[in-house]
Design a protein around this motif. Sequence first.
Motif, short mmCIF file in Angstrom:
data_model
loop_
_atom_site.label_atom_id
_atom_site.label_comp_id
_atom_site.label_asym_id
_atom_site.label_seq_id
_atom_site.Cartn_x
_atom_site.Cartn_y
_atom_site.Cartn_z
N GLY A 81 0.81 -1.21 0.00
CA GLY A 81 0.00 0.00 0.00
C GLY A 81 0.84 1.26 0.00
O GLY A 81 0.52 2.23 -0.71
N LEU A 82 1.92 1.27 0.77
CA LEU A 82 2.78 2.45 0.86
C LEU A 82 3.46 2.75 -0.47
O LEU A 82 3.53 3.90 -0.90
N VAL A 83 3.99 1.72 -1.10
CA VAL A 83 4.78 1.91 -2.32
C VAL A 83 3.89 2.28 -3.50
O VAL A 83 4.22 3.17 -4.30
N THR A 84 2.75 1.61 -3.64
CA THR A 84 1.91 1.81 -4.82
C THR A 84 0.80 2.83 -4.61
O THR A 84 0.24 3.35 -5.59
N GLY A 85 0.45 3.10 -3.35
CA GLY A 85 -0.68 3.98 -3.08
C GLY A 85 -2.02 3.33 -3.36
O GLY A 85 -3.05 4.01 -3.42
N ARG A 86 -2.04 2.01 -3.52
CA ARG A 86 -3.26 1.28 -3.82
C ARG A 86 -3.38 0.07 -2.91
O ARG A 86 -2.38 -0.49 -2.45
N SER A 87 -4.62 -0.30 -2.64
CA SER A 87 -4.86 -1.47 -1.80
C SER A 87 -4.58 -2.75 -2.57
O SER A 87 -4.52 -2.75 -3.81
N LEU A 88 -4.43 -3.86 -1.85
CA LEU A 88 -4.19 -5.15 -2.50
C LEU A 88 -5.32 -5.52 -3.46
O LEU A 88 -5.05 -5.97 -4.58
N PRO A 89 -6.60 -5.37 -3.09
CA PRO A 89 -7.66 -5.66 -4.08
C PRO A 89 -7.56 -4.78 -5.33
O PRO A 89 -7.82 -5.26 -6.44
N GLU A 90 -7.20 -3.51 -5.17
CA GLU A 90 -7.03 -2.65 -6.34
C GLU A 90 -5.89 -3.13 -7.22
O GLU A 90 -5.99 -3.12 -8.46
N LEU A 91 -4.80 -3.56 -6.60
CA LEU A 91 -3.68 -4.08 -7.38
C LEU A 91 -4.08 -5.34 -8.13
O LEU A 91 -3.67 -5.55 -9.28
N CYS A 92 -4.89 -6.19 -7.49
CA CYS A 92 -5.38 -7.38 -8.18
C CYS A 92 -6.26 -6.99 -9.37
O CYS A 92 -6.17 -7.62 -10.44
N ARG A 93 -7.08 -5.97 -9.19
CA ARG A 93 -7.94 -5.52 -10.28
C ARG A 93 -7.10 -4.97 -11.43
O ARG A 93 -7.43 -5.15 -12.61
N ASP A 94 -6.01 -4.30 -11.09
CA ASP A 94 -5.15 -3.72 -12.12
C ASP A 94 -4.37 -4.78 -12.90
O ASP A 94 -4.12 -4.62 -14.11
N ARG A 95 -3.98 -5.86 -12.22
CA ARG A 95 -2.97 -6.77 -12.78
C ARG A 95 -3.51 -8.11 -13.26
O ARG A 95 -2.83 -8.78 -14.05
N TYR A 96 -4.69 -8.53 -12.77
CA TYR A 96 -5.16 -9.87 -13.07
C TYR A 96 -6.33 -9.85 -14.03
O TYR A 96 -7.10 -8.88 -14.08
N PRO A 97 -6.51 -10.92 -14.82
CA PRO A 97 -7.63 -10.99 -15.76
C PRO A 97 -8.97 -11.05 -15.02
O PRO A 97 -9.04 -11.46 -13.86
N MET A 322 -14.79 -4.82 -1.68
CA MET A 322 -15.72 -4.47 -2.75
C MET A 322 -15.19 -3.32 -3.60
O MET A 322 -15.20 -3.37 -4.84
N ALA A 323 -14.72 -2.27 -2.94
CA ALA A 323 -14.23 -1.11 -3.69
C ALA A 323 -13.01 -1.47 -4.52
O ALA A 323 -12.83 -0.96 -5.63
N GLY A 324 -12.16 -2.35 -4.00
CA GLY A 324 -10.94 -2.68 -4.72
C GLY A 324 -11.15 -3.62 -5.88
O GLY A 324 -10.68 -3.37 -6.99
N PHE A 325 -11.90 -4.70 -5.66
CA PHE A 325 -12.04 -5.71 -6.70
C PHE A 325 -13.03 -5.29 -7.80
O PHE A 325 -12.82 -5.61 -8.97
N VAL A 326 -14.12 -4.64 -7.43
CA VAL A 326 -15.15 -4.33 -8.44
C VAL A 326 -15.39 -2.84 -8.62
O VAL A 326 -16.23 -2.44 -9.42
N GLY A 327 -14.68 -2.01 -7.87
CA GLY A 327 -14.80 -0.57 -8.06
C GLY A 327 -16.12 0.00 -7.59
O GLY A 327 -16.57 1.04 -8.09
#
Length: 420
Positions: A81-97, A322-327
């Motif tokens: 979270g500190l390095v990217t400024g994003r939560s783990l669910p948000e990172l999963c949404r950004d990076r995974y199919p 919810m906010a991270g995975f599905v926005g």
Amino acid sequence: MTSVLGQRAPESVGEALARGPIRGPLRLVGPAFVAAIAYVDPGNFATNVAGGARYGYLLLWVIVVANLMAVLVQYLSSKAGLVTGRSLPELCRDRYPLPLRWVLWVQAEAVAMATDLAEFVGAAIALRLLFGWPPLVAGGATAVATLLLLGLQQRGVRRFELAITAFLVVIVAGFAASLALVDIVPADALAGLVPRLAGPESVLIAVGIVGATVMPHVVYLHSALVTDRVRPADQAEVRALISYTRIDVTLAMLTAGAVNVAMLVVAAAALHGGAAVVTLDDSYRAIGATLGGLAAGGFAIALLASGLSSSSVGTMAGQVVMAGFVGRRVPLGVRRLVTIAPALLVLWLGLEPTFVLIVSQVVLSFGIPFALVPLVHLTSSRDVMGEFVNRRALTVVASGIAVVVLSANAYLVGLTFGAA
């Protein structure tokens, strides 16, 4: 910048440190203590007390290993979270199919529900023990109390952190007092640090302890909490924040670990070898019979503090998921009202709450790899973390934790189907 929790970061690292030699560093710590409350939730009471009462110090090593695992896991979550400024669910949404994201989201919601069930029911049990209230009345009071506690978060994340930390202090005080009343045999306690088990039921309790200690929902939450407080202006400030985070996580997780050890030790010293202790009600009565009414009252108060605070934290974790995975984001109060439904159903049906708590912790244990594997993968990616990518040794250790948890769960499945 607005975070996934809807909070606005109030200041930079430099602005925080400018507050003074004491107040400044204190502004940079705190999220780990919010995460730590999930490590001493009512599920921990159920599994640790059950383990100590049934097997003495046998499973003490499980608690120690699980809490050491928790230190590393929560550090990786906060670093992401500190390095990217994003939560783990948000990172999963950004990076995974998309298909994988949906699988991760659905299981994360299931884990959040299991978590909320344990925490809500635990607080309701405590109110019944303290005041004799009927289950549904105690459940209604718990719902109101957690909504009020969640309201603090809307007035600033720091107030919420301080409130949760105060609840943690109450829990620590409750078990510190109980430890002072029991006679501990040092040789027996040390023997409990030697890894061993005693049959299938001890495996169930051990897996439940892991599930109650390494909490998947708070892995998601911690990565969001650190983005709510300060905003690093450059790489040097990121390094400074990571250093403070190591301190924050270590202190918070060691505190939670000490409480978990105290739970099992008190149960082993005071309840093992006596009358059968199956439920939290049994634990309350047995502690009262062996250590006195004040100790029993302290146990119930600590359970109440645990249930109220961890339930609020669990609701926040559901928001992050919810906010991270599905926005999508729903008000915390609305989510709280929806997620209490299973717990109220358990209370209304009159199901044995302690058994429900233990089963919920096993469900959480099965959810750990779904949070841990993406966490290790993403924090080991230079594309995601840049110069703050995990070192190889750290990746190996974190991967080993994932393998241990997966193996324990596979073994439990084999036992379950073998007994069926």
